[in-house]
Design a protein around this motif. Sequence first.
Motif, short mmCIF file in Angstrom:
data_model
loop_
_atom_site.label_atom_id
_atom_site.label_comp_id
_atom_site.label_asym_id
_atom_site.label_seq_id
_atom_site.Cartn_x
_atom_site.Cartn_y
_atom_site.Cartn_z
N UNK A 112 1.68 1.69 -11.96
CA UNK A 112 0.65 2.56 -11.36
C UNK A 112 -0.71 1.87 -11.30
N UNK A 113 -1.04 1.06 -12.31
CA UNK A 113 -2.27 0.26 -12.21
C UNK A 113 -2.19 -0.66 -11.00
N UNK A 114 -1.05 -1.36 -10.86
CA UNK A 114 -0.89 -2.26 -9.72
C UNK A 114 -0.91 -1.47 -8.42
N UNK A 115 -0.17 -0.36 -8.37
CA UNK A 115 -0.14 0.44 -7.15
C UNK A 115 -1.51 0.95 -6.76
N UNK A 116 -2.30 1.38 -7.74
CA UNK A 116 -3.64 1.88 -7.46
C UNK A 116 -4.53 0.77 -6.89
N UNK A 117 -4.40 -0.44 -7.42
CA UNK A 117 -5.20 -1.53 -6.88
C UNK A 117 -4.73 -1.92 -5.48
N UNK A 118 -3.43 -1.77 -5.20
CA UNK A 118 -2.95 -2.03 -3.84
C UNK A 118 -3.54 -1.04 -2.85
N UNK A 136 0.83 -1.21 0.00
CA UNK A 136 0.00 0.00 0.00
C UNK A 136 0.87 1.25 0.00
N UNK A 137 1.93 1.25 0.80
CA UNK A 137 2.85 2.40 0.86
C UNK A 137 3.53 2.59 -0.50
N UNK A 138 4.01 1.50 -1.09
CA UNK A 138 4.66 1.59 -2.41
C UNK A 138 3.67 2.02 -3.47
N UNK A 139 2.44 1.50 -3.39
CA UNK A 139 1.44 1.87 -4.37
C UNK A 139 1.13 3.35 -4.32
N UNK A 140 0.97 3.89 -3.12
CA UNK A 140 0.70 5.32 -3.01
C UNK A 140 1.89 6.14 -3.48
N UNK A 141 3.12 5.66 -3.18
CA UNK A 141 4.31 6.39 -3.62
C UNK A 141 4.37 6.48 -5.14
N UNK A 142 4.15 5.39 -5.84
CA UNK A 142 4.30 5.41 -7.30
C UNK A 142 3.23 6.28 -7.95
N UNK A 143 2.07 6.38 -7.33
CA UNK A 143 1.03 7.26 -7.86
C UNK A 143 1.39 8.73 -7.70
N UNK A 144 2.24 9.04 -6.72
CA UNK A 144 2.64 10.43 -6.45
C UNK A 144 3.99 10.80 -7.05
N UNK A 145 4.69 9.86 -7.64
CA UNK A 145 6.11 10.03 -7.99
C UNK A 145 6.27 10.85 -9.27
N UNK A 146 6.16 12.17 -9.15
CA UNK A 146 6.27 13.04 -10.31
C UNK A 146 7.68 13.03 -10.91
N UNK A 147 8.70 12.81 -10.07
CA UNK A 147 10.07 12.77 -10.59
C UNK A 147 10.28 11.58 -11.51
#
Length: 300
Positions: free
Chosen positions: A168-174, A142-153
Amino acid sequence: MKHGHRIAPRRVSFDWRETPLHWIPDEPTATHVVNVLHLLLPAGERWFVKVFKEALPLVTDEALRKDVKGFMGQESTHSVQHSYVLQHLAEQGLDTTPYTRHVDFLFDVLLGEKPPFGLPVTAREWLRFRLAVIAAIEQFTAVLGDWVLRAEDVDAAEPDPVMLDLLRWHGAEEVEHRSVAFDMYEHCGGEDPGRYARRVLGMAVTAPTLFYLWGRGAAYLIRNDPWLTGRLRYTLRQHNRAVAKGLLPSWRELGSAVPRYLRRSYHPSQEGSMQRAVAYLATSPAARAAAGAVGRAAVS
């Protein structure tokens, strides 16, 4: 228990033919640290589904049962899609089977249906322990999923769009199903104080094991990368450079997930943003294509 959002699998697919081995240009360390996901998740998520199937008869809450079935469908799809990435890596000359054999042994034998080495643990306690481990792993996903959705860099680094959509699809589902494994454990984990103690034990086993596997996996991928031919090693210095560029989550972000999880009052609904996750799933090329295919099938 938190209910209300329907959890269901999305039958996505990805075309890997144009994805380069170093899908973050000129960033092999960041690329391969993230690629460790593909090493761990096919076997790990298959194992999640097996354990949840074993525990499903214990679920008496109908809303939780629906969530668990949706979770199982999503995890099965994740496992399959990450397996395809391993095939893609092999086609580019990076064979991952010497490493994934160890991962398979971990989940199929050490964490299999029966306690390993003849440990004197009852079937019920062994099931509860494995549910506690899954809940702890899902804290990190869940932490990694939220991070990748926010990772503008990461966007600024111009990564391969297909790989970024997969992540990001996987992260969003997590993030979408972030509470299910925890709720499943709390429902099936017996009475306190044993239930809380087992939750602590699950994290005490999971956190160091994941960090160890991740470091070993990144080192393996970089060492066997045919484009690097031994010119680079996985080091903490290289990893931290990628963190400083915003291409990997910080150690603080990952480490702080542990004490949060260990609070008695904790619930994973506090992790990440469901709104952000759902918004991405509405725009993800793979998820939109999957939804369109389902719609066309329903009309025909």
